[in-house]
Design an enzyme around this catalytic site. Structure first.
Site, PDB file in Angstrom:
ATOM      1  N   HIS A  33     -23.798  17.177   1.771  1.00  0.00           N
ATOM      2  CA  HIS A  33     -25.197  17.599   1.723  1.00  0.00           C
ATOM      3  C   HIS A  33     -25.418  18.710   0.684  1.00  0.00           C
ATOM      4  CE1 HIS A  33     -26.194  15.055   5.105  1.00  0.00           C
ATOM      5  NE2 HIS A  33     -25.161  15.555   5.760  1.00  0.00           N
ATOM      6  N   GLN A  74     -20.757  13.545  12.246  1.00  0.00           N
ATOM      7  CA  GLN A  74     -19.340  13.854  12.072  1.00  0.00           C
ATOM      8  C   GLN A  74     -19.022  15.233  12.646  1.00  0.00           C
ATOM      9  OE1 GLN A  74     -18.120  12.490   8.284  1.00  0.00           O
ATOM     10  NE2 GLN A  74     -16.190  13.592   8.292  1.00  0.00           N
ATOM     11  N   SER A 123     -27.179  13.828  10.419  1.00  0.00           N
ATOM     12  CA  SER A 123     -26.378  13.333   9.304  1.00  0.00           C
ATOM     13  C   SER A 123     -25.969  11.885   9.549  1.00  0.00           C
ATOM     14  CB  SER A 123     -25.180  14.254   9.073  1.00  0.00           C
ATOM     15  OG  SER A 123     -24.529  13.965   7.856  1.00  0.00           O
TER      16      SER A 123
END
Length: 308
Positions: A198, A11, A91
């Site tokens: 996270h 992202q 990610s």
């Protein structure tokens, strides 16, 4: 012979127009966009073509859109007989790395990232969390400062030796930013995100995502995938399932991942997805890996010509 990896951005890499020309130029890419549209309930090709960027950047929509683009590029290369020696993703990008490694099919991967995006987007309805990039300090210094702060803030991304991202409660992130500048950070940049990704603030999303992951079928990876949580290559399906879930509350150990790739003999990488953010991070981390961004048909044809 050179060992090659396929790597996938997460992202933040999204852009209006991403994947459109590839989808129009290669039938296998277009087919995945059509499949994504059926799964999403809206025209994915039109969405990526027109945005608007504000909607394209909302986690709920970003994750399935980026996954579609990156999976489409993957399918084009596979259709022409290319297979990497390893894969990794940053990610969200890790979920496309699992797809490239044959851990699940496109429909399963799309449902996973859609659920992940929905849960992350809704994990902080009160807007308590925030994230900030920190430039110019080592991970050890940033972690030390985070421990000094009142409130919950952690290192969320270790992107390169001197580029971190911190994540946590807004006040804690701001306090950490002040201290980090005092310690010599070149820049502390607030990120336009909808939550503290996270970090422990994603715990509720992690628990709900665990139920989603438990309900899908996955297989062992056909090639090693370097996991964000451990920065090490993984192929076992059970371990993959565990790491998918842990990733939501664990730091992205990208710099270590790149260093481990070098130790394992990786010398070339294709960055499959919009932009070249991972190429920049790798360049600031190691000298041994040459990265080629691949997002447009011209990039693809160049790679296919080189591999011929």
């Amino acid at each position: 012979m050179a060992k090659k990896a396929w790597i996938y951005p997460g992202q933040g890499a999204q852009s209006v127009g991403m994947g459109i020309v590839a989808a129009e130029s290669f039938p296998e890419a277009g087919d995945l966009f059509k499949q994504a549209s059926g799964l999403a309930g809206y025209d994915m090709l039109e969405f990526c073509a027109s945005g608007p960027m504000e909607k394209l950047s909302r986690t709920l929509y970003t994750q399935p859109a980026l996954f579609t683009v990156e999976a489409a590029l993957t399918e084009v290369l596979k259709k022409h007989g290319l297979v990497p020696d390893a894969a990794a993703g940053h990610s969200l990008g890790e979920f496309c790395a699992w797809y490239a490694a044959g851990v699940y099919d496109f429909e399963t991967g799309f449902s996973l990232v859609s659920a992940r995006g929905r849960l992350m987007d809704g994990a902080d309805p009160e807007g308590r969390g925030n994230m900030a990039a920190v430039i110019g300090l080592t991970c050890e210094v940033v972690r030390e400062v985070c421990r000094l702060v009142t409130g919950n803030v952690v290192v969320a991304n270790i992107n390169s030796p001197l580029q971190m991202v911190i994540s946590g409660e807004k006040d804690a992130v701001e306090e950490a930013g002040v201290l980090l500048r005092e310690r010599g950070a070149k820049r502390v940049i607030p990120l336009p995100v909808s939550g503290a990704f996270h970090s422990p603030l994603m715990e509720k999303a992690r628990e709900e995502f665990n139920a989603v992951v438990d309900g899908i079928r996955i297989t062992d990876a056909r090639i090693p995938v370097y996991a964000n949580v451990t920065a090490k290559p993984v192929t076992d399906a059970g371990e993959i399932r565990r790491l998918m879930v842990l990733q939501l509350t664990s730091p992205v150990r990208w710099a270590e991942t790149v260093q481990n790739m070098v130790c394992d003999g990786i010398t070339e990488a294709l960055e499959l997805g919009p932009g070249n953010v991972l190429a920049g991070l790798i360049k600031r981390t190691v000298e041994e890996i040459e990265v080629k961004p691949v997002s447009e048909p011209a990039d693809i044809w160049e790679v296919l010509h080189e591999e011929a």
